[in-house]
Write a protein that holds these residues in place. Structure first.
Motif, PDB file in Angstrom:
ATOM      1  N   ILE A  34     -15.596 -58.601  12.828  1.00  0.00           N
ATOM      2  CA  ILE A  34     -15.907 -59.486  13.373  1.00  0.00           C
ATOM      3  C   ILE A  34     -16.540 -60.111  14.229  1.00  0.00           C
ATOM      4  O   ILE A  34     -16.405 -61.658  14.304  1.00  0.00           O
ATOM      5  CB  ILE A  34     -14.505 -59.568  13.680  1.00  0.00           C
ATOM      6  CG1 ILE A  34     -13.312 -59.199  12.503  1.00  0.00           C
ATOM      7  CG2 ILE A  34     -13.759 -61.461  15.232  1.00  0.00           C
ATOM      8  CD1 ILE A  34     -11.612 -59.166  14.156  1.00  0.00           C
ATOM      9  N   ILE A  65      -2.618 -58.241  23.013  1.00  0.00           N
ATOM     10  CA  ILE A  65      -2.889 -59.030  21.445  1.00  0.00           C
ATOM     11  C   ILE A  65      -1.636 -57.558  20.616  1.00  0.00           C
ATOM     12  O   ILE A  65      -1.840 -57.010  21.189  1.00  0.00           O
ATOM     13  CB  ILE A  65      -4.298 -59.289  20.743  1.00  0.00           C
ATOM     14  CG1 ILE A  65      -4.724 -60.517  21.342  1.00  0.00           C
ATOM     15  CG2 ILE A  65      -3.522 -59.971  19.321  1.00  0.00           C
ATOM     16  CD1 ILE A  65      -5.302 -60.867  20.849  1.00  0.00           C
ATOM     17  N   LYS A 120      -1.079 -55.199  17.656  1.00  0.00           N
ATOM     18  CA  LYS A 120      -0.823 -54.758  16.435  1.00  0.00           C
ATOM     19  C   LYS A 120       0.013 -55.003  15.594  1.00  0.00           C
ATOM     20  O   LYS A 120       0.851 -54.543  15.765  1.00  0.00           O
ATOM     21  CB  LYS A 120      -1.809 -53.119  16.123  1.00  0.00           C
ATOM     22  CG  LYS A 120      -2.957 -53.482  17.409  1.00  0.00           C
ATOM     23  CD  LYS A 120      -3.285 -50.956  17.373  1.00  0.00           C
ATOM     24  CE  LYS A 120      -4.409 -51.449  17.889  1.00  0.00           C
ATOM     25  NZ  LYS A 120      -5.002 -50.091  17.872  1.00  0.00           N
ATOM     26  N   PRO A 121       0.316 -55.175  14.337  1.00  0.00           N
ATOM     27  CA  PRO A 121      -1.405 -55.792  13.529  1.00  0.00           C
ATOM     28  C   PRO A 121      -1.346 -57.181  14.325  1.00  0.00           C
ATOM     29  O   PRO A 121      -0.115 -58.167  14.272  1.00  0.00           O
ATOM     30  CB  PRO A 121      -0.588 -56.085  12.004  1.00  0.00           C
ATOM     31  CG  PRO A 121       0.982 -56.169  12.320  1.00  0.00           C
ATOM     32  CD  PRO A 121       1.389 -55.348  13.009  1.00  0.00           C
ATOM     33  N   PHE A 122      -2.984 -57.569  14.160  1.00  0.00           N
ATOM     34  CA  PHE A 122      -3.296 -58.995  14.104  1.00  0.00           C
ATOM     35  C   PHE A 122      -3.636 -59.527  13.290  1.00  0.00           C
ATOM     36  O   PHE A 122      -5.207 -58.879  12.865  1.00  0.00           O
ATOM     37  CB  PHE A 122      -4.389 -58.555  15.768  1.00  0.00           C
ATOM     38  CG  PHE A 122      -5.161 -57.884  15.436  1.00  0.00           C
ATOM     39  CD1 PHE A 122      -6.136 -58.176  15.009  1.00  0.00           C
ATOM     40  CD2 PHE A 122      -5.174 -56.587  15.725  1.00  0.00           C
ATOM     41  CE1 PHE A 122      -7.090 -57.442  14.681  1.00  0.00           C
ATOM     42  CE2 PHE A 122      -6.323 -55.355  15.278  1.00  0.00           C
ATOM     43  CZ  PHE A 122      -7.626 -56.168  15.051  1.00  0.00           C
ATOM     44  N   SER A 123      -4.134 -60.658  13.972  1.00  0.00           N
ATOM     45  CA  SER A 123      -4.563 -61.849  12.804  1.00  0.00           C
ATOM     46  C   SER A 123      -6.414 -61.641  13.004  1.00  0.00           C
ATOM     47  O   SER A 123      -6.342 -62.308  14.734  1.00  0.00           O
ATOM     48  CB  SER A 123      -4.719 -63.476  13.244  1.00  0.00           C
ATOM     49  OG  SER A 123      -5.413 -63.893  12.680  1.00  0.00           O
ATOM     50  N   PRO A 124      -7.859 -61.338  12.600  1.00  0.00           N
ATOM     51  CA  PRO A 124      -8.915 -61.067  12.786  1.00  0.00           C
ATOM     52  C   PRO A 124      -9.079 -62.658  13.201  1.00  0.00           C
ATOM     53  O   PRO A 124     -10.255 -62.733  14.441  1.00  0.00           O
ATOM     54  CB  PRO A 124      -9.741 -60.834  11.739  1.00  0.00           C
ATOM     55  CG  PRO A 124      -8.384 -59.665  10.881  1.00  0.00           C
ATOM     56  CD  PRO A 124      -7.506 -60.565  11.442  1.00  0.00           C
ATOM     57  N   GLU A 125      -8.704 -63.501  12.871  1.00  0.00           N
ATOM     58  CA  GLU A 125      -8.977 -65.442  13.422  1.00  0.00           C
ATOM     59  C   GLU A 125      -8.778 -65.349  14.953  1.00  0.00           C
ATOM     60  O   GLU A 125      -9.112 -65.668  15.590  1.00  0.00           O
ATOM     61  CB  GLU A 125      -8.850 -66.175  11.953  1.00  0.00           C
ATOM     62  CG  GLU A 125      -9.708 -67.306  12.611  1.00  0.00           C
ATOM     63  CD  GLU A 125      -8.798 -68.614  11.640  1.00  0.00           C
ATOM     64  OE1 GLU A 125      -9.436 -69.578  11.857  1.00  0.00           O
ATOM     65  OE2 GLU A 125      -8.222 -68.530  11.108  1.00  0.00           O
ATOM     66  N   GLU A 126      -7.323 -64.847  15.006  1.00  0.00           N
ATOM     67  CA  GLU A 126      -7.113 -65.198  16.019  1.00  0.00           C
ATOM     68  C   GLU A 126      -7.834 -64.190  17.232  1.00  0.00           C
ATOM     69  O   GLU A 126      -7.406 -64.763  17.959  1.00  0.00           O
ATOM     70  CB  GLU A 126      -5.363 -64.756  15.888  1.00  0.00           C
ATOM     71  CG  GLU A 126      -4.709 -64.988  17.568  1.00  0.00           C
ATOM     72  CD  GLU A 126      -3.750 -64.290  17.641  1.00  0.00           C
ATOM     73  OE1 GLU A 126      -2.519 -64.563  18.904  1.00  0.00           O
ATOM     74  OE2 GLU A 126      -2.428 -64.686  17.138  1.00  0.00           O
ATOM     75  N   ARG A 159      -9.977 -62.781  16.793  1.00  0.00           N
ATOM     76  CA  ARG A 159     -12.003 -63.683  17.416  1.00  0.00           C
ATOM     77  C   ARG A 159     -12.388 -64.964  18.202  1.00  0.00           C
ATOM     78  O   ARG A 159     -12.821 -65.226  19.275  1.00  0.00           O
ATOM     79  CB  ARG A 159     -12.319 -64.524  15.854  1.00  0.00           C
ATOM     80  CG  ARG A 159     -14.283 -64.993  15.998  1.00  0.00           C
ATOM     81  CD  ARG A 159     -14.769 -65.296  14.777  1.00  0.00           C
ATOM     82  NE  ARG A 159     -16.195 -65.860  14.334  1.00  0.00           N
ATOM     83  CZ  ARG A 159     -16.793 -65.483  15.372  1.00  0.00           C
ATOM     84  NH1 ARG A 159     -16.893 -64.220  16.097  1.00  0.00           N
ATOM     85  NH2 ARG A 159     -18.163 -66.111  15.175  1.00  0.00           N
ATOM     86  N   ARG A 214      -9.424 -66.012  20.589  1.00  0.00           N
ATOM     87  CA  ARG A 214      -8.866 -66.017  22.007  1.00  0.00           C
ATOM     88  C   ARG A 214      -9.981 -65.174  22.677  1.00  0.00           C
ATOM     89  O   ARG A 214     -10.378 -65.406  24.357  1.00  0.00           O
ATOM     90  CB  ARG A 214      -7.483 -65.022  21.756  1.00  0.00           C
ATOM     91  CG  ARG A 214      -6.831 -65.681  21.149  1.00  0.00           C
ATOM     92  CD  ARG A 214      -5.802 -65.379  21.483  1.00  0.00           C
ATOM     93  NE  ARG A 214      -4.587 -64.549  23.013  1.00  0.00           N
ATOM     94  CZ  ARG A 214      -3.200 -63.900  22.301  1.00  0.00           C
ATOM     95  NH1 ARG A 214      -2.402 -63.540  21.638  1.00  0.00           N
ATOM     96  NH2 ARG A 214      -3.301 -63.842  24.055  1.00  0.00           N
TER      97      ARG A 214
END
Length: 129
Positions: free
Chosen positions: A21, A103, A105-111, A113, A115
């Motif tokens: 990421i 944040i 888990k599981p998390f959105s890679p885009e979110e 990045r 944040r």
């Protein structure tokens, strides 16, 4: 020049995801627990951002964060917690310790990045040089 990001998580897969990421913006240093991360930091390394888990062997995330925030050198380094527990009391404990973002888990890679980059924009001294 790229900045440094310290990723602290006992799951190699999470370390790899964080590296992918942020590889454009940061040189990512990966450590499997707070004890090894602190040893790396005390060698004189100061990252621009730390992303850490809470539940790890050797030294949990809470102890790791407490050590960082009690040290003047690392006190201002932004910290983002990635946790498998979505527990209000854990989030509150983290924020009281000085964590900037929490944040689940599981998390959105885009979110993650967005944040993290927003956090660094709010803290210009932490931006990569």
């Amino acid at each position: 020049m790229k900045g440094f990001l310290l990723a602290v998580d006992d799951f190699k897969s999470i370390q790899i995801v964080i590296s992918s990421i942020f590889s454009q913006d940061f040189d990512v240093v990966r450590k499997p627990n707070g004890k090894e991360a602190l040893a790396w930091l005390f060698e004189g390394n100061i990252p621009d951002l730390i992303i850490t888990d809470l539940q790890m062997p050797e030294m949990c995330g809470f102890e790791f964060i407490s050590n960082l925030k009690s040290n003047q050198v690392f006190k201002g380094v932004p910290i983002v917690v990635l946790s498998g527990k979505d527990d209000s009391s854990e989030r509150i404990k983290c924020y009281k310790l000085g964590v900037n973002e929490f944040i689940t888990k599981p998390f959105s890679p885009e979110e993650l990045r967005i944040r993290c980059l927003n956090l660094l924009e709010r803290n210009p001294s932490a931006l990569p040089h």
